[in-house]
Design an enzyme around this catalytic site. Structure first.
Site, PDB file in Angstrom:
ATOM      1  N   ASP A  95     104.096 -18.537 -17.061  1.00 11.97           N
ATOM      2  CA  ASP A  95     103.546 -18.303 -15.734  1.00 11.97           C
ATOM      3  C   ASP A  95     104.231 -19.303 -14.969  1.00 11.97           C
ATOM      4  OD1 ASP A  95     101.926 -18.500 -13.419  1.00 11.97           O
ATOM      5  OD2 ASP A  95     100.209 -18.027 -14.652  1.00 11.97           O
ATOM      6  N   GLU A 123     102.121   4.488  -3.489  1.00  9.68           N
ATOM      7  CA  GLU A 123     101.797   4.247  -4.884  1.00  9.68           C
ATOM      8  C   GLU A 123     103.146   4.918  -5.628  1.00  9.68           C
ATOM      9  OE1 GLU A 123      97.866   5.646  -4.143  1.00  9.68           O
ATOM     10  OE2 GLU A 123      97.307   4.941  -6.063  1.00  9.68           O
ATOM     11  N   LYS A 147     103.221 -20.445  -3.137  1.00 13.08           N
ATOM     12  CA  LYS A 147     102.950 -21.924  -3.607  1.00 13.08           C
ATOM     13  C   LYS A 147     104.191 -22.707  -3.105  1.00 13.08           C
ATOM     14  CE  LYS A 147      99.250 -21.552  -6.971  1.00 13.08           C
ATOM     15  NZ  LYS A 147      99.168 -20.035  -7.589  1.00 13.08           N
ATOM     16  N   ARG A 200     101.176 -14.513   0.215  1.00 13.48           N
ATOM     17  CA  ARG A 200     100.077 -14.679  -0.920  1.00 13.48           C
ATOM     18  C   ARG A 200     100.505 -13.308  -1.638  1.00 13.48           C
ATOM     19  NH1 ARG A 200      96.485 -18.659  -0.028  1.00 13.48           N
ATOM     20  NH2 ARG A 200      95.875 -18.369  -2.232  1.00 13.48           N
ATOM     21  N   TYR A 245     100.959   3.795   2.545  1.00 11.93           N
ATOM     22  CA  TYR A 245     100.761   3.904   1.209  1.00 11.93           C
ATOM     23  C   TYR A 245     101.967   4.656   0.381  1.00 11.93           C
ATOM     24  CZ  TYR A 245      95.798   3.675  -0.324  1.00 11.93           C
ATOM     25  OH  TYR A 245      94.602   3.053  -0.805  1.00 11.93           O
ATOM     26  N   THR A 278     103.214 -16.764  -8.822  1.00 11.15           N
ATOM     27  CA  THR A 278     102.633 -16.323  -7.252  1.00 11.15           C
ATOM     28  C   THR A 278     103.793 -16.463  -6.026  1.00 11.15           C
ATOM     29  OG1 THR A 278     101.775 -18.465  -6.834  1.00 11.15           O
ATOM     30  CG2 THR A 278     100.131 -16.684  -7.733  1.00 11.15           C
TER      31      THR A 278
HETATM   32  N1  DSN Z   1      94.046 -21.758  -7.475  1.00  9.17           N
HETATM   33  C1  DSN Z   1      95.295 -22.191  -8.094  1.00  9.17           C
HETATM   34  C2  DSN Z   1      95.558 -23.771  -7.936  1.00  9.17           C
HETATM   35  O1  DSN Z   1      94.934 -24.263  -7.140  1.00  9.17           O
HETATM   36  O2  DSN Z   1      96.276 -24.131  -8.681  1.00  9.17           O
HETATM   37  C3  DSN Z   1      95.721 -21.952  -9.222  1.00  9.17           C
HETATM   38  O3  DSN Z   1      95.777 -20.210  -9.172  1.00  9.17           O
END
Ligand code: DSN
Length: 404
Positions: free
Chosen positions: A191, A47, A220, A226, A45, A217
Site C-alpha cells: 500500500d 458501471e 496525498k 481524493r 453513470y 490513494t
Molecule cells: N488518514 C490517512 C493519514 O492521515 O495517513 C491514512 O489513510
C-alpha cells in the site's frame, strides 16, 4: 449553491490559505485537478469498464477511463491498473476480496507502529474478516523488523503479506519483503498511499517489480483528487477488476477518474520530480533542525516526506501540541509512537509532513522558520497570549506563499 455552503467553502479556502499545513497525508490539488473534479462528468453513470458498461452514453467516459489507465500504467510502470476505487480503504478491500477468503491469514504492520487501519486493525473490516497477524518495528531502531516478519511468515504461513504505512519515515525494503513472501508462498500486497508521489518521481524505490498488488490513494503526495487506485500483475487483473466492480463498488466516479488522469499527467512532468525532491529536502531539513533543538525523532531520521517526533522528553502529549499549534494556525496531527504508553486519543508524538507546504512554495528557509515557530510555541505553552503573537507570524508567512 446554498448561501450557507458557499460561505463555508469561502471560509475553508481562507483557512487553507492562512494556515501552515503539516498533515503528512494532505496536499493542495492543482487547479486542473479541481476543474476535472468539478466537471459535468459527475453526472454520468458508467458501471462496468470501458467497452463493457451497463449504461448507454458511455462513449466519452470510456475514453476518459482508458486515458487514465494508459497514463497510470506509464507513471507507475505497472502491468495493470484499476482506476475506479473511491478511496484507499475501498482499494484495499477490493485487493483482499479478489484473492482471499474470510478467515485467511495475513501479516500486516501494527497500526501503532505506523501501519493503517485497513492492514488488520481489530475495529476495521480487515481485522474482523481476516486473521491478521501484526508485525512491528524493532523497539531499538524503531525501523521495520524484517527478521520478525520472516519469523512470523514461517510460523503462520500467511496467504498474503501487506506492507506500506501511514506513519513511517524510512525507506521500505520491498525486495526483502518479496523474498520473505516468496519463501512462504504468500502474495505480496504493498500500500503506497503515502509515498506514491515519491515513487512516481523515482525518489523512493518502486514495489512494482515485486508486488502482486499495489494500492494507493491519489490525493496525498501524488497531489490528485481524493480517491484510490490499484495496480497488479497481469495474472491478477481479471479477479481484481471483478472485486472492484461488481464485488465492492457500483458506479465509478467518472469526474474523479478524469481528475486522476490529470494528476497522472501532472506527475509525468519534470516539475513534479523537482517538487518531490523538494518535499524530501524540506522533510530532512525540518527533521535535522528538530534534532538540533533536542527533539527525539522516531527511528532517528527520515528518508521521505514525513517524520514523527517522540515528545516524551518535552513533557507534553501529542494531543496537547496539536491543540496548542492549532491556535496559531499550524496544523498537524498527534500520532502514536511505536509502543506508545498513552492511548491514541492522547499520544506521545506528532507527525509532521512536508507535501502541502512544499506545494505552496516553502523551501529550506521557510521550513526552518516553521520548526522554530513550533519550538517557541511548545516552550511558551503556559503563556496564553503567545499563540496570538505566533499567529501573526504564521499568517505573514502564508500570505507570501499563496496556494491558489
Ligand atoms: N488518514 C490517512 C493519514 O492521515 O495517513 C491514512 O489513510
Amino acid at each position: 449553491m446554498s448561501d450557507f455552503i458557499s460561505k463555508l467553502i469561502k471560509e475553508e479556502f481562507l483557512r487553507q490559505e492562512l494556515t501552515i499545513n503539516l498533515i503528512a497525508s494532505e496536499n493542495y490539488a492543482p487547479q486542473n485537478v479541481l476543474d476535472a473534479t468539478g466537471s459535468v462528468l459527475t453526472n454520468k453513470y458508467a458501471e462496468g469498464y470501458p467497452g463493457k458498461r451497463y449504461y448507454g452514453g458511455c462513449e466519452i467516459v470510456d475514453k476518459v477511463e482508458n486515458y487514465a489507465i494508459t497514463q497510470g500504467k506509464k507513471l507507475f510502470s505497472c502491468e495493470h491498473i484499476n482506476v475506479q476505487p473511491h478511496s484507499g480503504s475501498s482499494a484495499n478491500f477490493a485487493v483482499y476480496l479478489s484473492v482471499l477468503k474470510p478467515g485467511d491469514t495475513i501479516l500486516g504492520m501494527d497500526l501503532s507502529c505506523g501501519g493503517h487501519l485497513t492492514h488488520g486493525h481489530k475495529v476495521n473490516f480487515s481485522g474482523k474478516i481476516f486473521n491478521f497477524i501484526p508485525y512491528h518495528v524493532s523497539p531499538e531502531t524503531e525501523q521495520l523488523d524484517y527478521d520478525e516478519i520472516e519469523i512470523l511468515a514461517n510460523q503462520h504461513q500467511p496467504k498474503m503479506i501487506v506492507a506500506g504505512a501511514s506513519a513511517y519515515s524510512r525507506t521500505i525494503d520491498f525486495k526483502r519483503l518479496y523474498d520473505i513472501a516468496q519463501k512462504n508462498h504468500a502474495l505480496l500486497f504493498i500500500d503506497i498511499a503515502h509515498i506514491a508521489g515519491l515513487i512516481a518521481a523515482d525518489i523512493h524505490p518502486s514495489p512494482m517489480p515485486y508486488a502482486d498488488f499495489v494500492s494507493s490513494t491519489t490525493h496525498k503526495t501524488l497531489r490528485g483528487p481524493r480517491g484510490g487506485i490499484i495496480m497488479s500483475k497481469l495474472d491478477h487483473a481479471q479477479k481484481l477488476d471483478k472485486a472492484v466492480m461488481p464485488g465492492s463498488q457500483g458506479g465509478p466516479l467518472m469526474h474523479v477518474i478524469a481528475a486522476k488522469a490529470v494528476a497522472f499527467d501532472n506527475a509525468l512532468t519534470p516539475e513534479f520530480k523537482s517538487y518531490q525532491e523538494q518535499v524530501v529536502k524540506n522533510s530532512k531539513t525540518m527533521c535535522q533542525e528538530f534534532k538540533n533543538l533536542g527533539y527525539k525523532i522516531v527511528s532517528g531520521d527520515t528518508d521521505n516526506h514525513l517524520f514523527l517526533i517522540d515528545l516524551r522528553n518535552k513533557n507534553i502529549s501529542g494531543k496537547e501540541v496539536e491543540k496548542l499549534l492549532e491556535q496559531s494556525g499550524i496544523i498537524l496531527n498527534s500520532n502514536s509512537i511505536p509502543f506508545d504508553p498513552t492511548p491514541p486519543t492522547v499520544t506521545s508524538g506528532i507527525r509532521i509532513g512536508t507535501p502541502a507546504v512544499t506545494t505552496r512554495g516553502f523551501k529550506e528557509k521557510e521550513v526552518l522558520q516553521v520548526v522554530h515557530l513550533i519550538d517557541e510555541a511548545i516552550k511558551n505553552k503556559l503563556d496564553t497570549n503567545f499563540a496570538q503573537k505566533l499567529k501573526v507570524e504564521v499568517q505573514d508567512l502564508c500570505k507570501r506563499f499563496k496556494i491558489y
